[in-house]
Scaffold this active site. Structure first.
Site, PDB file in Angstrom:
ATOM      1  N   SER A 133      44.460   4.202 -20.501  1.00 52.11           N
ATOM      2  CA  SER A 133      45.262   5.275 -21.088  1.00 52.11           C
ATOM      3  C   SER A 133      44.702   6.614 -20.633  1.00 52.11           C
ATOM      4  CB  SER A 133      45.206   5.189 -22.616  1.00 52.11           C
ATOM      5  OG  SER A 133      45.736   6.338 -23.236  1.00 52.11           O
ATOM      6  N   TYR A 146      40.978   4.452 -31.109  1.00 47.95           N
ATOM      7  CA  TYR A 146      41.670   4.049 -29.878  1.00 47.95           C
ATOM      8  C   TYR A 146      40.968   4.624 -28.655  1.00 47.95           C
ATOM      9  CZ  TYR A 146      45.663   3.290 -26.703  1.00 47.95           C
ATOM     10  OH  TYR A 146      46.470   2.889 -25.666  1.00 47.95           O
TER      11      TYR A 146
END
Length: 275
Positions: A133, A146
């Site tokens: 990501s 995350y």
């Protein structure tokens, strides 16, 4: 003979588009989902699908045996994609929440990978593609859990790439930015389970976060792209004779990767804060 790719997290978003897109390109796709009901839905549209839950070691073992049975012990590409988020300030995220998200977003990835590497070694080639990501490059507020998993995944993948040199096994990172998906909606149960926001020192800040978390999304985020943008990068990573080590997807990812290399930490903090 069509090449075979195993894709995780195919119930929606990036994984579902990848399964459909790679099948359309002539690949044999093994599309896994955490829930059997989602697998049934995928089988109804003509995809090969069976359960794989990163949080459950027994599920990973069973899925690997399913791959061996279906393919005769051969696999060209593993695409580790499934993941979830647990929004909240770092100071409010309990140990159980970190444990749960790392089980799926990191430990499950590497457990599955380690169980499939022997197959790739035996055949003399393979590709391991991990979906990271933009948040594996820079951190932002409220995404600490995350971000931690994706930073860890970046480092682990870099080391694996170095260790696999000379084996015929290529190791690749795909780093999407904002992509249309259900990750925000899917994060709500984890937020509700783990974050005691009403007793937090940041309770007023949380009231603003709740609007973004629970509010109906009426338009794409700035720079948001559809999942097909990730599938395009995946196809190149799978089919190129010499795939890149990293594939940035979306403008924010390209920008973040560049700024992280060029700016001092405090300057990068300022840019991130400004959004």
């Amino acid at each position: 003979m069509a090449k075979t790719i195993l894709i995780t997290g195919c119930s929606s978003g990036i994984g579902l588009d990848a399964a459909r897109g790679m099948k359309a390109r002539g690949w044999r796709v093994l599309a896994t989902c955490r829930q059997e009901a989602d697998c049934e839905r995928l089988r109804a549209e003509g995809l090969e699908s069976f359960p794989l839950d990163y949080a459950d070691e027994a599920s990973i073992i069973a899925a690997v045996e399913e791959v061996k049975t279906r393919t005769g012990g051969r696999l060209d590409v593993l695409y580790n994609n499934g993941a979830f988020a647990c929004p909240g300030a770092v100071e409010d995220i309990p140990r159980d929440a970190f444990r749960a998200i790392f089980e799926v977003n990191l430990f499950g990835y590497q457990d599955l990978t380690n169980r499939l590497i022997p197959m790739m070694r035996a055949q003399g080639h393979g590709r391991i593609i991990n979906c990271s990501s933009v948040l594996g490059l820079v951190g932002i507020k409220w995404r600490g859990a995350y971000v931690a998993t994706k930073f860890a995944l970046e480092g682990l993948t870099d080391v694996l790439r170095l260790e696999m040199q000379g084996t015929g096994i290529e190791v690749v990172l795909i780093e999407p930015g904002p992509i249309t998906s259900r990750i925000r909606a899917n994060s709500i149960p984890h937020f509700e389970k783990h974050i005691a926001w009403k007793t937090s020192a940041r309770v007023e800040e949380y009231r603003s976060l709740l609007g973004r978390l629970y509010g109906e999304k009426t338009k794409p985020d700035r720079f948001e792209l559809p999942p097909s943008a990730v599938t395009k990068a995946l196809a190149h990573a799978c089919e190129s004779k010499r795939p890149r080590a990293r594939y940035y997807v979306t403008v924010p990812t390209h920008l973040s990767g560049t700024l992280r290399r060029l700016l001092p930490t405090r300057a990068l903090d300022w840019v991130v804060k400004k959004g």
